[in-house]
Design an enzyme around this catalytic site. Structure first.
Site, mmCIF file in Angstrom:
data_model
loop_
_atom_site.group_PDB
_atom_site.id
_atom_site.type_symbol
_atom_site.label_atom_id
_atom_site.label_comp_id
_atom_site.label_asym_id
_atom_site.label_seq_id
_atom_site.Cartn_x
_atom_site.Cartn_y
_atom_site.Cartn_z
ATOM 1 N N ASP A 213 0.858 -1.206 -0.131
ATOM 2 C CA ASP A 213 0.169 -0.083 -0.052
ATOM 3 C C ASP A 213 0.830 1.314 0.285
ATOM 4 O O ASP A 213 1.620 1.384 1.052
ATOM 5 C CB ASP A 213 -0.803 0.027 1.287
ATOM 6 C CG ASP A 213 -1.859 1.306 1.317
ATOM 7 O OD1 ASP A 213 -3.316 0.952 1.870
ATOM 8 O OD2 ASP A 213 -1.610 2.089 0.830
ATOM 9 N N GLU A 239 -0.829 -0.647 -4.589
ATOM 10 C CA GLU A 239 -1.975 -0.029 -4.071
ATOM 11 C C GLU A 239 -1.961 1.525 -4.023
ATOM 12 O O GLU A 239 -0.684 2.069 -3.188
ATOM 13 C CB GLU A 239 -2.523 -0.269 -2.617
ATOM 14 C CG GLU A 239 -3.944 0.439 -2.474
ATOM 15 C CD GLU A 239 -4.573 -0.232 -1.210
ATOM 16 O OE1 GLU A 239 -4.674 -1.557 -0.933
ATOM 17 O OE2 GLU A 239 -5.071 0.422 -0.278
ATOM 18 N N GLU A 267 -9.374 4.639 -2.284
ATOM 19 C CA GLU A 267 -9.965 4.992 -0.758
ATOM 20 C C GLU A 267 -10.211 6.555 -0.578
ATOM 21 O O GLU A 267 -10.789 6.720 0.346
ATOM 22 C CB GLU A 267 -9.191 4.389 0.154
ATOM 23 C CG GLU A 267 -7.731 4.968 0.458
ATOM 24 C CD GLU A 267 -6.752 4.285 1.222
ATOM 25 O OE1 GLU A 267 -6.472 2.852 0.833
ATOM 26 O OE2 GLU A 267 -6.465 4.502 2.395
ATOM 27 N N ASP A 289 -14.056 3.896 0.316
ATOM 28 C CA ASP A 289 -14.324 3.762 1.919
ATOM 29 C C ASP A 289 -15.654 4.269 2.051
ATOM 30 O O ASP A 289 -15.985 5.125 1.736
ATOM 31 C CB ASP A 289 -13.472 4.839 2.687
ATOM 32 C CG ASP A 289 -13.674 4.400 4.198
ATOM 33 O OD1 ASP A 289 -12.593 4.014 4.847
ATOM 34 O OD2 ASP A 289 -14.837 4.525 4.731
ATOM 35 N N HIS A 316 -12.063 0.109 1.110
ATOM 36 C CA HIS A 316 -11.069 0.215 2.307
ATOM 37 C C HIS A 316 -12.127 -0.268 3.573
ATOM 38 O O HIS A 316 -13.208 0.206 3.768
ATOM 39 C CB HIS A 316 -10.972 1.543 2.275
ATOM 40 C CG HIS A 316 -10.054 2.115 3.096
ATOM 41 N ND1 HIS A 316 -10.250 3.026 4.283
ATOM 42 C CD2 HIS A 316 -8.765 2.011 3.614
ATOM 43 C CE1 HIS A 316 -9.408 3.258 5.191
ATOM 44 N NE2 HIS A 316 -8.517 2.638 4.818
ATOM 45 N N GLU A 336 -11.076 -6.138 3.294
ATOM 46 C CA GLU A 336 -10.172 -5.675 4.070
ATOM 47 C C GLU A 336 -10.097 -5.649 5.551
ATOM 48 O O GLU A 336 -11.420 -5.248 5.950
ATOM 49 C CB GLU A 336 -9.465 -4.378 3.383
ATOM 50 C CG GLU A 336 -8.459 -3.842 4.423
ATOM 51 C CD GLU A 336 -7.858 -2.465 3.980
ATOM 52 O OE1 GLU A 336 -8.617 -1.774 3.293
ATOM 53 O OE2 GLU A 336 -6.687 -2.244 4.546
HETATM 54 C C1 LIG Z 1 -1.749 1.125 5.674
HETATM 55 C C2 LIG Z 1 -2.022 2.169 4.992
HETATM 56 O O1 LIG Z 1 -0.884 3.176 4.911
HETATM 57 C C3 LIG Z 1 -2.996 3.317 5.656
HETATM 58 O O2 LIG Z 1 -2.955 3.579 6.721
HETATM 59 C C4 LIG Z 1 -4.213 2.508 5.424
HETATM 60 O O3 LIG Z 1 -5.178 3.011 6.153
HETATM 61 C C5 LIG Z 1 -5.207 2.189 3.947
HETATM 62 O O4 LIG Z 1 -4.453 3.080 3.107
HETATM 63 C C6 LIG Z 1 -5.580 0.921 3.884
HETATM 64 O O5 LIG Z 1 -5.731 0.536 2.530
HETATM 65 O O6 LIG Z 1 -5.997 0.242 4.643
HETATM 66 MG MG LIG Z 2 -4.743 1.910 1.208
#
Ligand SMILES: C[C@H](O)[C@H](O)[C@@H](O)[C@@H](O)C(=O)O
Ligand SMILES: [Mg+2]
Length: 390
Positions: A213, A239, A267, A289, A316, A336
């Protein structure tokens, strides 16, 4: 029997909760993760240093004429509370609870001159989620039943966190790690990104999904080089490599990725229009999200658009708010789960300690509870304030 909306109330909660980046102490989620700010060395070690956690949690309550209260939580804090109390409440109070589409359209159109994405859509999403929670409570049905019912008996999850090796032991289908080094850290940073992936691949074996990510931190050239180096290590997807507005960069990156590697993002995108533009880049999986993209009402439209493009929708992580949606969509085959334990070694509720009865995956799977609404309650021990009234 038709119910009308008596009052809308907005509260703020500080610390953890829906603003899940607002963690204290040594947490994996704030440990030298690459971001769009990583070009500034002073903001490289911690995302909190540049304000990832400034907003706080927005809690929205909607009370019906019979006293039933639905609620939802999202990222939004005091700004979101102001928007609810001073602008959006007028489109709900006195209206039928079932006026969800009309309320959404009026909230969106009335805020276009200062909204369109970001905090305004977070706030609209929160209201929409609270309406669905209220409707489910009034009808004594889980939200997924209001959306056409489940297309699968249980959800399966990949885990996001610093320890995909532990996620594998816990039964998840894959592990997504945050990328730690961006272009500003040059070749040394790229080698460290690859070394971490190689170490994790060694630990999990050849078939467990591993993803990176990139949280908007890269450019097309760096993302392309990273992807080609990571292809030999079986990286399943890259990602959110670029900033959300760079649709042109995403279209270019998609053409340059190694065969078989997926490009995912979304997201920080919002509305059917934003996702229409994103889908035209050839993105393989979109990740809206539901607490930020426009809520359930908008995600239904986004998901149908994606389905027509043959694109998967894997929201997300947003706890129960995405679970009730994912379980009803054929183009959402998995979900997720964000590992909010500080070292990502245990499964804990994502919005803890904000919600009571917040379900978590067991062995990487979860049956969405049949409890009315989204099936959760606000924890009365969590302090919340109502900064504005109307
Ligand atoms: C893990 C990522 O850096 C973010 O903190 C997270 O919130 C988001 O990008 C994810 O896809 O879960
Ligand atoms: Mg992410």
């Amino acid at each position: 029997m038709q119910h009308t909306i008596r009052e809308v109330r907005a509260f703020v909660v500080r610390g953890k909760g829906a603003d899940y980046h607002d963690q204290g102490g040594k947490h994996w989620i704030d440990d030298h993760i690459a971001t769009p700010m990583s070009g500034y060395p002073e903001y490289r070690q911690s995302r909190q240093s540049f304000g990832i956690n400034v907003l706080g949690t927005l809690v929205i309550e909607i009370e019906a004429d019979d006293g039933t209260v639905g609620f939802a939580v999202t990222t939004g804090g005091e700004i979101g509370a102001w928007i609810v109390e001073n602008h959006l409440a007028r489109f709900l109070e006195g209206r039928p609870v079932t006026d969800i589409e009309r309320i959404w359209d009026q909230m969106y159109r009335s805020t276009l001159y200062y909204g369109r994405r970001g905090i305004v859509l977070n706030t609209i999403s929160g209201i929409d989620l609270a309406l669905y929670d209220l409707l489910g409570r009034l009808r004594q049905e889980p939200v997924y039943a209001l959306l056409g019912g489940p297309v699968r008996d249980e959800l399966q999850f990949y885990a996001t966190g610093a320890r995909p090796d532990i996620a594998q032991q816990l039964g998840f289908i894959g592990g997504k790690m945050p990328l730690h080094h961006g272009p500003a850290e040059g070749e040394d940073g790229l080698e460290r990104n690859i070394a971490l992936l190689a170490d994790m691949r060694e630990k999990v074996g050849p078939n467990f999904w591993l993803m990176y990510d990139c949280w908007m931190s890269l450019d097309v050239e760096y993302a392309t080089r990273l992807a080609h180096r990571a292809a030999d290590l079986g990286l399943k997807w890259i990602e959110e490599a670029l900033i959300p507005d760079d649709y042109w960069g995403y279209a270019q990156l998609k053409k340059q990725l190694p065969p078989g590697m997926l490009m995912t993002t979304g997201e920080h995108e919002a509305t059917r229009w934003g996702f229409r533009q994103l889908l035209e880049t050839g993105v393989d999986i979109i990740q809206p999200d539901v607490g930020w993209c426009g809520g359930i009402t908008e995600l239904i439209k986004i998901s149908a658009l994606a389905d027509a493009h043959g694109t998967l929708v894997v929201p997300h992580g947003s706890s129960v708010y995405s679970y009730h949606f994912v379980v009803t969509r054929t183009n959402s085959p998995f979900a997720e789960f964000l590992m909010m334990h500080e070292s990502a070694e245990e499964v804990v509720p994502m919005f803890s300690p904000l919600l009571l009865n917040e379900p978590v995956p067991v062995n990487g799977r979860l049956r969405v509870p049949e409890t009315p609404g989204f099936g959760v309650e606000l924890n009365p021990e969590v302090e919340r304030t109502r900064p504005y009234t109307h």
